[in-house]
Design a protein around this motif. Structure first.
Motif, PDB file in Angstrom:
ATOM      1  N   GLU A 149       0.839  -1.200   0.000  1.00  0.00           N
ATOM      2  CA  GLU A 149       0.000   0.000   0.000  1.00  0.00           C
ATOM      3  C   GLU A 149       0.872   1.248   0.000  1.00  0.00           C
ATOM      4  O   GLU A 149       0.631   2.202  -0.764  1.00  0.00           O
ATOM      5  CB  GLU A 149      -0.914  -0.007   1.225  1.00  0.00           C
ATOM      6  CG  GLU A 149      -1.789   1.238   1.332  1.00  0.00           C
ATOM      7  CD  GLU A 149      -2.588   1.280   2.622  1.00  0.00           C
ATOM      8  OE1 GLU A 149      -3.366   2.223   2.786  1.00  0.00           O
ATOM      9  OE2 GLU A 149      -2.407   0.363   3.452  1.00  0.00           O
ATOM     10  N   ALA A 150       1.907   1.260   0.852  1.00  0.00           N
ATOM     11  CA  ALA A 150       2.789   2.426   0.934  1.00  0.00           C
ATOM     12  C   ALA A 150       3.578   2.608  -0.361  1.00  0.00           C
ATOM     13  O   ALA A 150       3.831   3.744  -0.783  1.00  0.00           O
ATOM     14  CB  ALA A 150       3.737   2.270   2.122  1.00  0.00           C
ATOM     15  N   ARG A 151       3.965   1.511  -0.996  1.00  0.00           N
ATOM     16  CA  ARG A 151       4.720   1.617  -2.249  1.00  0.00           C
ATOM     17  C   ARG A 151       3.860   2.189  -3.366  1.00  0.00           C
ATOM     18  O   ARG A 151       4.313   3.023  -4.151  1.00  0.00           O
ATOM     19  CB  ARG A 151       5.288   0.252  -2.629  1.00  0.00           C
ATOM     20  CG  ARG A 151       6.370  -0.240  -1.668  1.00  0.00           C
ATOM     21  CD  ARG A 151       6.769  -1.688  -1.918  1.00  0.00           C
ATOM     22  NE  ARG A 151       7.521  -2.207  -0.775  1.00  0.00           N
ATOM     23  CZ  ARG A 151       7.275  -3.341  -0.147  1.00  0.00           C
ATOM     24  NH1 ARG A 151       6.290  -4.123  -0.564  1.00  0.00           N
ATOM     25  NH2 ARG A 151       7.994  -3.714   0.877  1.00  0.00           N
ATOM     26  N   VAL A 152       2.611   1.739  -3.454  1.00  0.00           N
ATOM     27  CA  VAL A 152       1.709   2.283  -4.469  1.00  0.00           C
ATOM     28  C   VAL A 152       1.469   3.765  -4.223  1.00  0.00           C
ATOM     29  O   VAL A 152       1.488   4.584  -5.159  1.00  0.00           O
ATOM     30  CB  VAL A 152       0.374   1.502  -4.475  1.00  0.00           C
ATOM     31  CG1 VAL A 152      -0.654   2.193  -5.370  1.00  0.00           C
ATOM     32  CG2 VAL A 152       0.595   0.072  -4.955  1.00  0.00           C
ATOM     33  N   ASP A 153       1.263   4.139  -2.970  1.00  0.00           N
ATOM     34  CA  ASP A 153       1.059   5.544  -2.623  1.00  0.00           C
ATOM     35  C   ASP A 153       2.282   6.375  -2.977  1.00  0.00           C
ATOM     36  O   ASP A 153       2.178   7.485  -3.517  1.00  0.00           O
ATOM     37  CB  ASP A 153       0.741   5.654  -1.128  1.00  0.00           C
ATOM     38  CG  ASP A 153       0.346   7.067  -0.729  1.00  0.00           C
ATOM     39  OD1 ASP A 153      -0.473   7.671  -1.440  1.00  0.00           O
ATOM     40  OD2 ASP A 153       0.853   7.558   0.292  1.00  0.00           O
ATOM     41  N   VAL A 158       9.629   5.323 -13.914  1.00  0.00           N
ATOM     42  CA  VAL A 158       9.843   4.941 -12.515  1.00  0.00           C
ATOM     43  C   VAL A 158      10.663   3.659 -12.469  1.00  0.00           C
ATOM     44  O   VAL A 158      10.334   2.675 -13.144  1.00  0.00           O
ATOM     45  CB  VAL A 158       8.499   4.721 -11.787  1.00  0.00           C
ATOM     46  CG1 VAL A 158       8.735   4.298 -10.335  1.00  0.00           C
ATOM     47  CG2 VAL A 158       7.652   5.982 -11.844  1.00  0.00           C
ATOM     48  N   VAL A 159      11.735   3.662 -11.678  1.00  0.00           N
ATOM     49  CA  VAL A 159      12.600   2.497 -11.505  1.00  0.00           C
ATOM     50  C   VAL A 159      12.309   1.876 -10.147  1.00  0.00           C
ATOM     51  O   VAL A 159      12.376   2.565  -9.114  1.00  0.00           O
ATOM     52  CB  VAL A 159      14.085   2.878 -11.614  1.00  0.00           C
ATOM     53  CG1 VAL A 159      14.969   1.639 -11.451  1.00  0.00           C
ATOM     54  CG2 VAL A 159      14.365   3.569 -12.945  1.00  0.00           C
ATOM     55  N   MET A 160      12.010   0.572 -10.149  1.00  0.00           N
ATOM     56  CA  MET A 160      11.641  -0.147  -8.924  1.00  0.00           C
ATOM     57  C   MET A 160      12.615  -1.312  -8.731  1.00  0.00           C
ATOM     58  O   MET A 160      12.521  -2.315  -9.439  1.00  0.00           O
ATOM     59  CB  MET A 160      10.207  -0.668  -9.033  1.00  0.00           C
ATOM     60  CG  MET A 160       9.180   0.417  -9.276  1.00  0.00           C
ATOM     61  SD  MET A 160       7.523  -0.231  -9.688  1.00  0.00           S
ATOM     62  CE  MET A 160       7.805  -0.805 -11.366  1.00  0.00           C
ATOM     63  N   PRO A 161      13.566  -1.205  -7.816  1.00  0.00           N
ATOM     64  CA  PRO A 161      14.575  -2.251  -7.636  1.00  0.00           C
ATOM     65  C   PRO A 161      14.137  -3.354  -6.661  1.00  0.00           C
ATOM     66  O   PRO A 161      13.901  -3.098  -5.490  1.00  0.00           O
ATOM     67  CB  PRO A 161      15.789  -1.501  -7.067  1.00  0.00           C
ATOM     68  CG  PRO A 161      15.439  -0.051  -7.129  1.00  0.00           C
ATOM     69  CD  PRO A 161      13.949   0.000  -7.091  1.00  0.00           C
ATOM     70  N   GLY A 162      13.997  -4.572  -7.162  1.00  0.00           N
ATOM     71  CA  GLY A 162      13.847  -5.715  -6.273  1.00  0.00           C
ATOM     72  C   GLY A 162      12.486  -6.371  -6.264  1.00  0.00           C
ATOM     73  O   GLY A 162      11.480  -5.820  -6.724  1.00  0.00           O
ATOM     74  N   PHE A 163      12.471  -7.608  -5.715  1.00  0.00           N
ATOM     75  CA  PHE A 163      11.270  -8.441  -5.728  1.00  0.00           C
ATOM     76  C   PHE A 163      10.138  -7.878  -4.876  1.00  0.00           C
ATOM     77  O   PHE A 163       8.990  -8.277  -5.017  1.00  0.00           O
ATOM     78  CB  PHE A 163      11.594  -9.865  -5.264  1.00  0.00           C
ATOM     79  CG  PHE A 163      12.095  -9.978  -3.851  1.00  0.00           C
ATOM     80  CD1 PHE A 163      11.232  -9.921  -2.780  1.00  0.00           C
ATOM     81  CD2 PHE A 163      13.452 -10.167  -3.598  1.00  0.00           C
ATOM     82  CE1 PHE A 163      11.682 -10.038  -1.475  1.00  0.00           C
ATOM     83  CE2 PHE A 163      13.919 -10.284  -2.296  1.00  0.00           C
ATOM     84  CZ  PHE A 163      13.030 -10.225  -1.226  1.00  0.00           C
ATOM     85  N   HIS A 164      10.453  -6.931  -3.981  1.00  0.00           N
ATOM     86  CA  HIS A 164       9.417  -6.348  -3.139  1.00  0.00           C
ATOM     87  C   HIS A 164       8.334  -5.645  -3.956  1.00  0.00           C
ATOM     88  O   HIS A 164       7.225  -5.409  -3.453  1.00  0.00           O
ATOM     89  CB  HIS A 164      10.023  -5.337  -2.161  1.00  0.00           C
ATOM     90  CG  HIS A 164      11.070  -5.907  -1.266  1.00  0.00           C
ATOM     91  ND1 HIS A 164      12.407  -5.972  -1.636  1.00  0.00           N
ATOM     92  CD2 HIS A 164      11.001  -6.455  -0.025  1.00  0.00           C
ATOM     93  CE1 HIS A 164      13.092  -6.514  -0.653  1.00  0.00           C
ATOM     94  NE2 HIS A 164      12.280  -6.822   0.329  1.00  0.00           N
ATOM     95  N   PHE A 165       8.638  -5.277  -5.197  1.00  0.00           N
ATOM     96  CA  PHE A 165       7.704  -4.516  -6.018  1.00  0.00           C
ATOM     97  C   PHE A 165       6.851  -5.402  -6.926  1.00  0.00           C
ATOM     98  O   PHE A 165       6.149  -4.883  -7.797  1.00  0.00           O
ATOM     99  CB  PHE A 165       8.464  -3.494  -6.866  1.00  0.00           C
ATOM    100  CG  PHE A 165       9.040  -2.361  -6.077  1.00  0.00           C
ATOM    101  CD1 PHE A 165       8.267  -1.262  -5.739  1.00  0.00           C
ATOM    102  CD2 PHE A 165      10.355  -2.394  -5.650  1.00  0.00           C
ATOM    103  CE1 PHE A 165       8.795  -0.215  -4.996  1.00  0.00           C
ATOM    104  CE2 PHE A 165      10.899  -1.350  -4.911  1.00  0.00           C
ATOM    105  CZ  PHE A 165      10.112  -0.254  -4.582  1.00  0.00           C
ATOM    106  N   LEU A 220      13.363  -4.138 -11.594  1.00  0.00           N
ATOM    107  CA  LEU A 220      14.619  -4.885 -11.576  1.00  0.00           C
ATOM    108  C   LEU A 220      14.491  -6.153 -10.752  1.00  0.00           C
ATOM    109  O   LEU A 220      14.045  -6.118  -9.610  1.00  0.00           O
ATOM    110  CB  LEU A 220      15.746  -4.013 -11.005  1.00  0.00           C
ATOM    111  CG  LEU A 220      16.010  -2.684 -11.716  1.00  0.00           C
ATOM    112  CD1 LEU A 220      17.126  -1.922 -11.015  1.00  0.00           C
ATOM    113  CD2 LEU A 220      16.367  -2.910 -13.188  1.00  0.00           C
ATOM    114  N   ASP A 221      14.854  -7.271 -11.358  1.00  0.00           N
ATOM    115  CA  ASP A 221      14.958  -8.545 -10.648  1.00  0.00           C
ATOM    116  C   ASP A 221      13.609  -9.118 -10.232  1.00  0.00           C
ATOM    117  O   ASP A 221      13.532  -9.878  -9.265  1.00  0.00           O
ATOM    118  CB  ASP A 221      15.852  -8.387  -9.414  1.00  0.00           C
ATOM    119  CG  ASP A 221      16.845  -9.547  -9.282  1.00  0.00           C
ATOM    120  OD1 ASP A 221      17.280 -10.058 -10.320  1.00  0.00           O
ATOM    121  OD2 ASP A 221      17.166  -9.921  -8.152  1.00  0.00           O
ATOM    122  N   ALA A 222      12.565  -8.773 -10.944  1.00  0.00           N
ATOM    123  CA  ALA A 222      11.239  -9.288 -10.616  1.00  0.00           C
ATOM    124  C   ALA A 222      10.312  -9.102 -11.808  1.00  0.00           C
ATOM    125  O   ALA A 222      10.643  -8.398 -12.768  1.00  0.00           O
ATOM    126  CB  ALA A 222      10.669  -8.590  -9.380  1.00  0.00           C
TER     127      ALA A 222
END
Length: 386
Positions: free
Chosen positions: A109-113, A127-134, A153-155
């Protein structure tokens, strides 16, 4: 507009589009599936029309996965940022055209916001989003903002990438192979591998490391069992005193070099190596600056891939999909200029890299938590699974 986004986000959460994080976001790399339902698109006028070579139109947002994820992390954020700054410098653009954003908490939720704010309030158009968390949040925002380009990146976004999202993956098995080959060719015979968690990227790093050591042992004509490897997973990606203690015990037990593919936990292994006058293979980016113990690093060319995606965006050729960066497009490698080898040479590196790049050497990237779960064709090196 902020109120509209808040309402939409609330609706997304009600329908389960965004899965909540587990605290720090580091311990569970498996994303919660996002249901395949239609996501409403905010009525936002976002100008992303970019003429050829007009880099001054670009506004790059690099987003972190948690409040603890800093820019100078010696890993994904820092590597991606290097690609951003190199791109801006190459095209004479000010650093004000790029911004680093951190969420207020480690949740989808916080990442989308955060990404919504970067686009609507700051004006990001890529927008660049690094890692599997995204994996979850990217699936949401790519539909919310179809005219914005995203680099993951990486996901891969849960459910797959849309036309506006480039999901970049790296041949970790090749990077690991190069590291294992190099340290054995350099003269080391007692090796270790410490992964964070047995997620696919970490498994490929480890299995590649073993195959590279095997290839070097065969090339050197070493006896069976002359090269030994201790192999384990630490259970998380966070630095801790326990990881320092385990690495110190391995070094005291005779291990010369540990390849630590463990995110932040890698720094615990490096700390133990610096104290023990031992050696570590770093991971993801060039970690030679972390201390004299870092003999080399199994690198993903994060900066290079980000630079390429920004160039495509500038030229109007950006396209979504799953992309693979490997030796054939210089997507992985060792930082030879900063490596601390005593015997392994640049010429040897160039030769083995070329064999990977042209497909002469194919590294097994089949998945299985432990090496014994996969046929890695290991005959000379002795692996002890712990």
């Amino acid at each position: 507009m902020k109120r509209l986004i808040a309402i939409l986000l609330a609706a997304l959460l009600v329908f389960g589009l965004v899965a909540c994080g587990n605290g720090n976001g580091d311990d569970d790399p498996t994303p919660t599936p996002v249901p395949d339902v239609e996501t409403p698109t905010p009525d936002v006028d976002i100008d992303v029309d970019v003429d050829d070579n007009l880099a001054d139109h670009i506004r790059v947002a690099l987003v972190a996965h948690s409040p603890d994820s800093i820019l100078d992390d010696g890993s994904f954020n820092e590597g991606a940022w290097q690609g951003v700054t190199r791109f801006l410098g190459a095209h004479g653009q000010p650093m004000s055209h790029a911004e680093f954003f951190q969420p207020h908490e480690a949740s989808d939720e916080a990442r989308v916001d955060l990404i919504s704010d970067a686009i609507i309030e700051w004006g990001a158009n890529i927008v660049v989003m690094p890692g599997f968390h995204f994996a979850n949040s990217s699936a949401v925002v790519q539909e919310m903002f179809p005219e914005v380009s995203f680099v993951l990146l990486d996901a891969t976004p849960e459910g797959g990438p849309e036309a506006n999202t480039a999901a970049i993956h790296y041949a970790e098995e090749q990077a690991g192979f190069l590291a294992g080959y190099a340290v054995v060719m350099d003269g080391h015979r007692s090796l270790g591998f410490m992964g964070g968690i047995a997620v696919p990227a970490v498994v490929r790093f480890g299995h590649g490391f073993l195959q590279g050591a095997e290839y070097a042992a065969n090339e050197l004509g070493l006896d069976e069992g002359e090269v030994t490897v201790r192999y384990t997973y630490l259970g998380n990606f966070a630095p801790s005193p326990e990881h320092v203690t385990m690495a110190a015990a391995w070094f005291a037990g005779g291990v010369d070099v540990i390849f630590a593919a463990a995110g932040g936990a890698t720094f615990s292994v490096i700390s133990a190596a610096n104290d023990a006058d031992a050696l570590v293979v770093g991971v993801d980016v060039d970690q030679s600056g972390q201390g004299p113990s870092v003999i080399t690093s199994a690198m993903k060319e994060l900066g290079g891939s980000v630079y390429d995606m920004l160039t495509d965006f500038m030229n109007g050729t950006f396209s979504g999909g799953v992309l693979r960066f490997d030796a054939s497009n210089n997507g992985v490698g060792l930082p030879m200029a900063n490596s601390r080898f005593e015997n392994f040479t640049q010429a040897q590196y160039d030769a083995i890299f070329a064999l990977l790049a042209n497909g002469t050497i194919v590294v097994n990237n089949d998945l299985g938590d432990m090496p014994s779960d996969v046929d890695l064709d290991l005959h000379l090196i002795a692996v002890t699974e712990l």
